[in-house]
Design an enzyme around this catalytic site. Structure first.
Site, PDB file in Angstrom:
ATOM      1  N   THR A 166       0.839  -1.209   0.000  1.00 39.56           N
ATOM      2  CA  THR A 166       0.000   0.000   0.000  1.00 39.56           C
ATOM      3  C   THR A 166       0.867   1.249   0.000  1.00 39.56           C
ATOM      4  OG1 THR A 166      -1.769  -1.179   1.145  1.00 39.56           O
ATOM      5  CG2 THR A 166      -1.835   1.230   1.222  1.00 39.56           C
ATOM      6  N   CYS A 167       1.922   1.217   0.785  1.00 35.03           N
ATOM      7  CA  CYS A 167       2.805   2.376   0.903  1.00 35.03           C
ATOM      8  C   CYS A 167       3.512   2.679  -0.418  1.00 35.03           C
ATOM      9  CB  CYS A 167       3.845   2.122   1.995  1.00 35.03           C
ATOM     10  SG  CYS A 167       3.139   1.584   3.572  1.00 35.03           S
TER      11      CYS A 167
END
Length: 192
Positions: A53-54
């Site tokens: 996600t990051c």
């Protein structure tokens, strides 16, 4: 004002052409006041460099929207993670960052003092940051954005409240129902 950012020393590695060899970097201590003093910044913190996600959404979107934030009076955008400087620098290089600056919180001291250090043992991470963001003006926290479900060993990785788009809306005064915390007490109360 919601309080000041914690005063800590960050251990960073900076490029120095006077250093010989394949790794021309040296250690440089940077204090919180150097990052946050005399400027308005967005700080977002996430569980780890190189995580899906990051790396796929949050960091690249902040990078793409950098000029939009500048237009709202933001001087810097910082990405912080409980990773060491080697990892953070390699991640910034891998992401091709030109605008967003990374801050290594290798020991987790800043994250702990922000009240956002959590255990992430299911992923094998150990102690990491909960996903949050703050708007900071001259070391003073003006607004908090915290993902729901704040707890140790959370089985999910929520991502919504700290999206760059939501923070930009708040800067423009256009929030549309997103939960913006006005104090750390509100964050703790939301833990349940």
């Amino acid at each position: 004002m919601l309080g000041k950012v914690p005063s800590v020393v960050f251990r960073t590695r900076v490029r120095d052409e006077s250093v010989d060899g394949d790794n021309p970097y040296r250690w440089q201590d940077v204090i919180s006041e150097e990052y946050f003093g005399g400027k308005k910044v967005v700080l977002f913190s996430l569980p780890g460099a190189f995580t899906p996600t990051c790396s796929t959404f949050q960091l690249p979107t902040f990078e793409k929207m950098y000029e939009d934030f500048k237009a709202q009076g933001i001087d810097e955008i910082y990405c912080l993670s409980v990773n060491d400087s080697y990892v953070m620098n390699k991640w910034a290089q891998d992401q091709g960052l030109k605008n967003v600056k990374v801050i290594p919180d290798g020991s987790g001291e800043f994250t702990r003092k922000m009240g956002m250090l959590v255990e992430k043992h299911p992923e094998g991470f150990g102690m990491r940051s909960w996903r949050y963001a703050v708007i900071v003006n001259d070391e003073n926290i003006e607004e908090w954005f915290v993902e729901p479900g704040f707890c140790d060993n959370c089985l999910t990785d929520p991502y919504g409240e700290t999206k760059p788009e939501n923070i930009l809306k708040a800067l423009k005064g256009e929030t549309s129902g997103e939960k913006v915390y006005k104090s750390l007490d509100e964050v703790y109360t939301s833990r349940g």
